[in-house]
Design a protein around this motif. Sequence first.
Motif, short mmCIF file in Angstrom:
data_model
loop_
_atom_site.label_atom_id
_atom_site.label_comp_id
_atom_site.label_asym_id
_atom_site.label_seq_id
_atom_site.Cartn_x
_atom_site.Cartn_y
_atom_site.Cartn_z
N LYS A 12 0.84 -1.19 0.00
CA LYS A 12 0.00 0.00 0.00
C LYS A 12 0.88 1.24 0.00
N TYR A 13 0.58 2.19 -0.90
CA TYR A 13 1.32 3.45 -1.02
C TYR A 13 0.34 4.60 -0.80
N THR A 14 0.80 5.62 -0.12
CA THR A 14 -0.08 6.74 0.24
C THR A 14 0.59 8.07 -0.04
N GLY A 15 -0.22 9.10 -0.11
CA GLY A 15 0.28 10.46 -0.27
C GLY A 15 -0.86 11.45 -0.08
N THR A 16 -0.52 12.71 0.08
CA THR A 16 -1.53 13.76 0.32
C THR A 16 -1.21 14.96 -0.55
N PHE A 17 -2.23 15.60 -1.06
CA PHE A 17 -2.03 16.86 -1.77
C PHE A 17 -3.07 17.86 -1.31
N VAL A 18 -2.78 19.12 -1.57
CA VAL A 18 -3.71 20.22 -1.28
C VAL A 18 -4.20 20.78 -2.61
N ALA A 19 -5.51 20.87 -2.77
CA ALA A 19 -6.07 21.41 -4.00
C ALA A 19 -5.78 22.91 -4.07
N ARG A 20 -5.26 23.36 -5.21
CA ARG A 20 -4.96 24.79 -5.38
C ARG A 20 -6.11 25.53 -6.04
N ALA A 21 -7.11 24.79 -6.53
CA ALA A 21 -8.29 25.39 -7.15
C ALA A 21 -9.47 24.46 -6.94
N SER A 22 -10.66 25.01 -7.07
CA SER A 22 -11.88 24.21 -6.89
C SER A 22 -12.40 23.74 -8.24
N SER A 23 -13.07 22.59 -8.22
CA SER A 23 -13.68 22.06 -9.44
C SER A 23 -14.78 21.10 -9.07
N THR A 24 -15.85 21.10 -9.86
CA THR A 24 -16.91 20.10 -9.71
C THR A 24 -16.80 19.01 -10.76
N THR A 25 -15.79 19.11 -11.62
CA THR A 25 -15.59 18.11 -12.68
C THR A 25 -14.19 17.52 -12.57
N GLY A 26 -13.72 17.33 -11.35
CA GLY A 26 -12.37 16.85 -11.13
C GLY A 26 -12.15 15.43 -11.62
N ARG A 27 -10.89 15.13 -11.86
CA ARG A 27 -10.44 13.81 -12.28
C ARG A 27 -9.22 13.42 -11.45
N LEU A 28 -8.91 12.14 -11.44
CA LEU A 28 -7.68 11.68 -10.80
C LEU A 28 -6.89 10.87 -11.81
N THR A 29 -5.65 11.31 -12.07
CA THR A 29 -4.78 10.62 -13.01
C THR A 29 -3.71 9.85 -12.26
N VAL B 24 -7.48 1.95 -5.93
CA VAL B 24 -7.05 3.33 -6.14
C VAL B 24 -8.05 4.23 -5.44
N SER B 25 -7.59 5.01 -4.47
CA SER B 25 -8.51 5.74 -3.60
C SER B 25 -8.10 7.19 -3.45
N LEU B 26 -9.11 8.06 -3.38
CA LEU B 26 -8.89 9.47 -3.06
C LEU B 26 -9.99 9.91 -2.10
N PHE B 27 -9.58 10.32 -0.90
CA PHE B 27 -10.51 10.71 0.15
C PHE B 27 -10.26 12.14 0.58
N PRO B 28 -11.32 12.92 0.77
CA PRO B 28 -11.11 14.21 1.42
C PRO B 28 -10.65 13.98 2.86
N ARG B 29 -9.70 14.76 3.31
CA ARG B 29 -9.27 14.65 4.69
C ARG B 29 -10.39 15.08 5.64
N ASP B 30 -11.21 16.03 5.17
CA ASP B 30 -12.25 16.62 5.99
C ASP B 30 -13.52 15.78 5.92
N THR B 31 -13.52 14.64 6.61
CA THR B 31 -14.71 13.81 6.70
C THR B 31 -15.43 14.10 8.01
N PHE B 32 -16.64 13.58 8.13
CA PHE B 32 -17.41 13.75 9.36
C PHE B 32 -16.65 13.14 10.53
#
Length: 858
Positions: free
Chosen positions: A209-226, A240-248
């Motif tokens: 398992k490999y992990t990493g974190t990024f900070v979005a520099r702009a907002s989008s409602t049509t985002g993609r993950l490459t 392959v997973s992408l989770f917002p850090r800010d969950t409930f």
Amino acid sequence: MDDFSRRDVLRLASVFGMTSALAPLGTSTATAADGAVANGAHEYSLKIDPTRRGPTISDTMYGIFYEDINRAADGGLYAELVQNRSFEYSSVDNSGYTPLTAWSTVSTGGASGTAEVVDDAERLNEHNRHYLRLSLDGSGDAAGTYGVVNSGYNSGMFLESGKKYDFSVWARTDQARGTTLTVSPTDESGASLAAKPLRVELRGDRWSKYTGTFVARASSTTGRLTVAAGGAGTVRLDMVSLFPRDTFMNRPNGMRRDLAEKIAALRPSFLRFPGGCIVNTGSMYPYRAPDWPRARSYQWKDTIGPVERRATNANFWGYNQSYGLGYYEYFQFAEDIGAMPLPVVPSLVTGCGQNHVTEDPELLRQYVRDTLDLIEFANGSATTPWGRKRAEMGHPKPFGLTHIGIGNEEPLVDEYFERFLKFRRAVESAHPEVTVISNSGPDDSGPVFDRAWELGRSADVGMIDEHYYNDPEWFLTNNDRYDSYDRKGPKVFLGEYASEGNRFYNSLAEAAYMTGLERNADIVRLTSYAPLLANEDYVQWEPDMIWFDNATSWGSTSYETQKLFMNNIGDEVVPSTASSTPVPSTPITGSVGLSTWATSVAYDDVAVTSADGSALFGDDFSGEASQWRKTGERGSWSVSNGAYVQHDTSAENTLVIAGDSAWSDYDLHVRATKRSGSEGFLVAFGVTDADNYYWWNLGGWGNTRSVVEKATDGVRRTLVGDDTSIETGREYDLRIEIRGRRVALFLDGRKWGEFTDDKIAEPFRQVVTHDRDTGELIVKVVNAQDAVARSNIDLGRQVRVSPVARLTTLQGDPDAVNTADAQPIRPRQSTLPDVSNSFTHVFPAHSITFMRIRVQSA
């Protein structure tokens, strides 16, 4: 579901124009009306006895029903942004799926390769069999990459500027020097949404398992993950997973914050999960790789442990579910929102149109063992086998399960109940502290419902789960439903209910009905509106309480209504009586009609005669059918061999109408012959238009049931029925006798059934409860009509009344719908001065009002 029109409102009120839907109803809480006043208001009296107490209201009165329907989990409450993250989608689950659904290939710098989803010995594990194999050919420049891009749900992923996102993947490479993965969030055009892409260094040809974190520099409602790699060789990817850090509650693998917060704001006392139809449909056999049927009933053991080891499954509602939101997460979420967990497990009898019994004694024993293991998982100490698994997942303390449901809406009620008793016997023997709940099928009445309650009473079942969805008029006319229930019999869990529509008028009808639920709090112990969630791009069912898209969420008018009741329950009912709305009684009126449903039928010798025997209408189809009006383009009608024939066996509701809409007190006679198809006859009477009528449905539901249904603005409900079926090729003689509001139906000269449709849709309802903590009376009044309700409120002389009351009001156009852009139905807070032991208040038209009055003993 069809929307409702203002006809519903007009049916309910105006001081000078009430219709037959409001014929008087004598309930235990109503007295004679004081009359109407000339200024367009109705005058009411509301008498409250603050010195007495009625039934205690259960601490579990209002909760939530959660089902993975309308993409409520993946793409909804479960915060994962990647769709089909483990490449398990299949055309076996959905004809539109492939293993690469939501994925596409991408390359930069001239790089190329192939992307293939495979299931072989290199798989991640037996439950997560498919993975993506990238074969890189080493072409392109030094910075070139080849890989895949995921589009998420709806139009794309919602990414917010400044927010953190956690990436993870299970991967391996056959390159001795390793392989660099380049991971980047982008918008629809491919522009990066991160300051810089993640560089993930893969090492070794074993799954890691490999992990990493990024900070979005702009907002989008049509985002993609490459996710892409350079160089040559083979790279394998899975999960392959992408989770917002800010969950409930900031929980990893957690819930989407805005949706969870709206649910928490309801203050639900219980959480029923994991659903209704998904519980007991599909194959009843557990997961067996590789070739067992994919569509399995919900197996709780598949949904716990590390997410990469959880099975996926075909959802009953037509899509794939990942089980990332599993039983552990449900228990944790219930705890986080202060709700009692209430799981429902399959009984080996299917429902929801899949009427099948699994005859496998060993499998039944296994299901019973699994249920006992579930209770141990929830309640056992960390030294027990399943309690240890819970502790290993991060929760050493037991969750405190006290209720469990067996099965969901099984129409094969005797077979279901036989199995229910085996579950109950095992649970009560090992866990006498746990209440075991049975159910009464999918309807509010009928043979299944009656038999389920008969069996439940005879076996001294503690609680029975009722489900029903009906039109607003049903809710307005059935406020007294539970008044006559046996006080010594099983308690009621109203696990699923809603008025069929999302307009405020629907909410008014639901609120009026809820006053009856609270008045009968000694019988009705748990209730939950359903369904809870709906992704606006994946709707399998309406109405729904909370709607959402990728970026936003909003409560329906029913959400605001439920929230008002759930946040202002009170501890016990206070006796109260209210006057009723004065309404004249009128007969059933309307023309006649013929229809079919997936069936070819020949109708002949249609005759309508008045009560005195005089002819009103006749057609023997010796000529053209010019007297009949089609209501749409469905069906293929023509005169054939002296009969009126509908030929199309695929068309549904092919209604044609004839006669005068003002007809009343008449007999309708018709001869009918089924030619081919799956059902029987539909003969309509009391027809106002294509959406408002009664019809005798003979041989409905695949020729298994016969009923009379009443349609109100396109929404039908059953008035009377039995199990009559219709034979192909046989001529039937049908006669319907309408007198006032009484209807008798005759099949081949013998009385088939009768009913009287004379219950009122009373628009003015009330209940009063007492809040011990604040010392307040909570006066809850629903005024579901066009006219304001001027009401004298009498609290008697034995209490001292605070001169100022607190008001919360929902009010608006009955056609109002809350949407993403506007929520016209929202609560309004205010105060009411000059309150005394006897005072007058005007309740607005189309309103729900909660009045908190502080009282003390005089």
